[in-house]
Design an enzyme around this catalytic site. Sequence first.
Site, short mmCIF file in Angstrom:
data_model
loop_
_atom_site.label_atom_id
_atom_site.label_comp_id
_atom_site.label_asym_id
_atom_site.label_seq_id
_atom_site.Cartn_x
_atom_site.Cartn_y
_atom_site.Cartn_z
N LYS A 1 0.82 -1.22 0.00
CA LYS A 1 0.00 0.00 0.00
C LYS A 1 0.85 1.27 0.00
O LYS A 1 0.44 2.29 -0.55
CB LYS A 1 -0.97 0.00 1.19
CG LYS A 1 -2.07 -1.05 1.05
CD LYS A 1 -3.07 -0.96 2.18
CE LYS A 1 -4.09 -2.09 2.09
NZ LYS A 1 -5.11 -2.04 3.16
N ASP B 1 -10.31 2.22 2.31
CA ASP B 1 -10.46 1.44 3.55
C ASP B 1 -11.31 2.18 4.60
O ASP B 1 -12.18 1.59 5.24
CB ASP B 1 -9.09 1.12 4.17
CG ASP B 1 -8.39 -0.04 3.47
OD1 ASP B 1 -9.09 -0.87 2.85
OD2 ASP B 1 -7.15 -0.12 3.54
P1 NDP Z 1 0.44 -3.03 10.95
O1 NDP Z 1 1.45 -4.12 10.96
O2 NDP Z 1 0.71 -1.76 10.20
O3 NDP Z 1 0.11 -2.58 12.48
C1 NDP Z 1 -0.09 -3.56 13.47
C2 NDP Z 1 -0.61 -2.91 14.75
O4 NDP Z 1 -0.93 -3.95 15.67
C3 NDP Z 1 0.40 -1.99 15.43
O5 NDP Z 1 -0.29 -0.92 16.02
C4 NDP Z 1 1.01 -2.92 16.48
O6 NDP Z 1 1.52 -2.24 17.62
C5 NDP Z 1 -0.22 -3.72 16.88
N1 NDP Z 1 0.14 -5.01 17.49
C6 NDP Z 1 0.71 -6.07 16.89
N2 NDP Z 1 0.85 -7.09 17.76
C7 NDP Z 1 0.36 -6.64 18.96
C8 NDP Z 1 0.23 -7.23 20.25
N3 NDP Z 1 0.63 -8.48 20.50
N4 NDP Z 1 -0.32 -6.48 21.23
C9 NDP Z 1 -0.76 -5.22 20.99
N5 NDP Z 1 -0.66 -4.61 19.79
C10 NDP Z 1 -0.11 -5.32 18.78
O7 NDP Z 1 -0.92 -3.72 10.45
P2 NDP Z 1 -2.16 -3.02 9.73
O8 NDP Z 1 -2.43 -1.73 10.40
O9 NDP Z 1 -1.95 -3.02 8.26
O10 NDP Z 1 -3.36 -4.06 9.99
C11 NDP Z 1 -3.92 -4.24 11.29
C12 NDP Z 1 -5.08 -5.24 11.21
O11 NDP Z 1 -6.18 -4.71 10.47
C13 NDP Z 1 -4.68 -6.54 10.52
O12 NDP Z 1 -5.14 -7.60 11.33
C14 NDP Z 1 -5.40 -6.50 9.19
O13 NDP Z 1 -5.74 -7.80 8.75
C15 NDP Z 1 -6.64 -5.68 9.53
N6 NDP Z 1 -7.21 -5.00 8.35
C16 NDP Z 1 -8.49 -5.32 7.93
C17 NDP Z 1 -9.07 -4.69 6.83
C18 NDP Z 1 -10.47 -5.06 6.39
O14 NDP Z 1 -10.88 -4.69 5.28
N7 NDP Z 1 -11.25 -5.75 7.21
C19 NDP Z 1 -8.35 -3.66 6.06
C20 NDP Z 1 -7.01 -3.38 6.58
C21 NDP Z 1 -6.50 -4.05 7.67
P3 NDP Z 1 3.06 -1.68 17.66
O15 NDP Z 1 3.04 -0.39 16.91
O16 NDP Z 1 3.33 -1.52 19.11
O17 NDP Z 1 3.92 -2.73 17.00
#
Ligand code: NDP
Length: 274
Positions: free
Chosen positions: A66, A102
């Site tokens: 993206k 999105d």
């Molecule tokens: P990113 O990898 O950019 O961000 C992940 C986020 O999750 C960060 O804020 C990270 O925190 C947090 N995180 C990861 N592991 C943990 C944990 N164990 N405990 C607490 N926080 C955690 O991912 P995206 O933003 O791209 O996607 C996030 C979710 O949204 C995904 O599951 C994706 O599948 C879903 N999604 C769904 C869509 C839909 O159409 N339904 C569209 C887009 C996304 P930190 O910064 O501290 O690492």
Amino acid sequence: MPDLYAVFGNPIAHSKSPAIHASFAASTSQDMVYEARLAPLDGFAPAIAEFVAAGGKGANVTVPFKEDAFRLATRLSDRAARAGAVNTLAFADGEVFGDNTDGAGLVRDITLNLGYSLNGRRILLLGAGGASRGVIAPLLAEKPAALFIANRSAEKAVKLAEDFSDIAPVNGGSFADLAGKSFDLLINATSASLAGASLPLPPGLFAPGALAYDMMYGKGETPFLLQAREQGAARGADGLGMLVEQAAEAFFVWRAVRPQTAPVLADLRAKLAG
Ligand code: NDP
């Protein structure tokens, strides 16, 4: 020749987008085909160039491209510029138009499909990654009473809140900062449950009647929705509706036709359950 569209990602085999767009095209009588294309991790731009040369009219872009798509675009919608990421490309007259559907997909799912108005609500957004960034401006456009972003790495949430504070007051912090607060709508935009982790949510977070929304989806109740129900959420919804609505919004960008989403969502839901 039907008009050619595709979704690019890596991996891509799991994508539901070809089935969704095939349903939209059939129901609106659009002469188009929509394929799934695997792009090499270091080869997104050449894959798009090849697709355009072969007559491709538009593309969806998913993980991990993206931000590559954002850089590739020669013109951006306001919402894509704000999101810093592009999930929809349209190719015409040598121009690469980049959009991000999105956030609109999330807002349409919550307001139209779930019938939940965002106006005046206190919203908590969990996570500060790409998905979170993409939905903030569309959420703020609905005029909530407050938006708080909580993230494991608190400084990322604080920075993200600052980036949008010219639109409306937005605050960010850690999960610990949530103690004593309560919200009407809690949106999970973390990938915590992929790692099997639950979120450290303090008690009392869910106001009476609160809606818990998980951007993740899968068979049955997601880990976040289970946790939310146990902590007092009145309602829960997963991200399957967001997936279908962001696709419909992309379809509208390309074809200027808005497809019916309810039958497609019902069909996907039945397939997930089966
Ligand atoms: P990113 O990898 O950019 O961000 C992940 C986020 O999750 C960060 O804020 C990270 O925190 C947090 N995180 C990861 N592991 C943990 C944990 N164990 N405990 C607490 N926080 C955690 O991912 P995206 O933003 O791209 O996607 C996030 C979710 O949204 C995904 O599951 C994706 O599948 C879903 N999604 C769904 C869509 C839909 O159409 N339904 C569209 C887009 C996304 P930190 O910064 O501290 O690492």
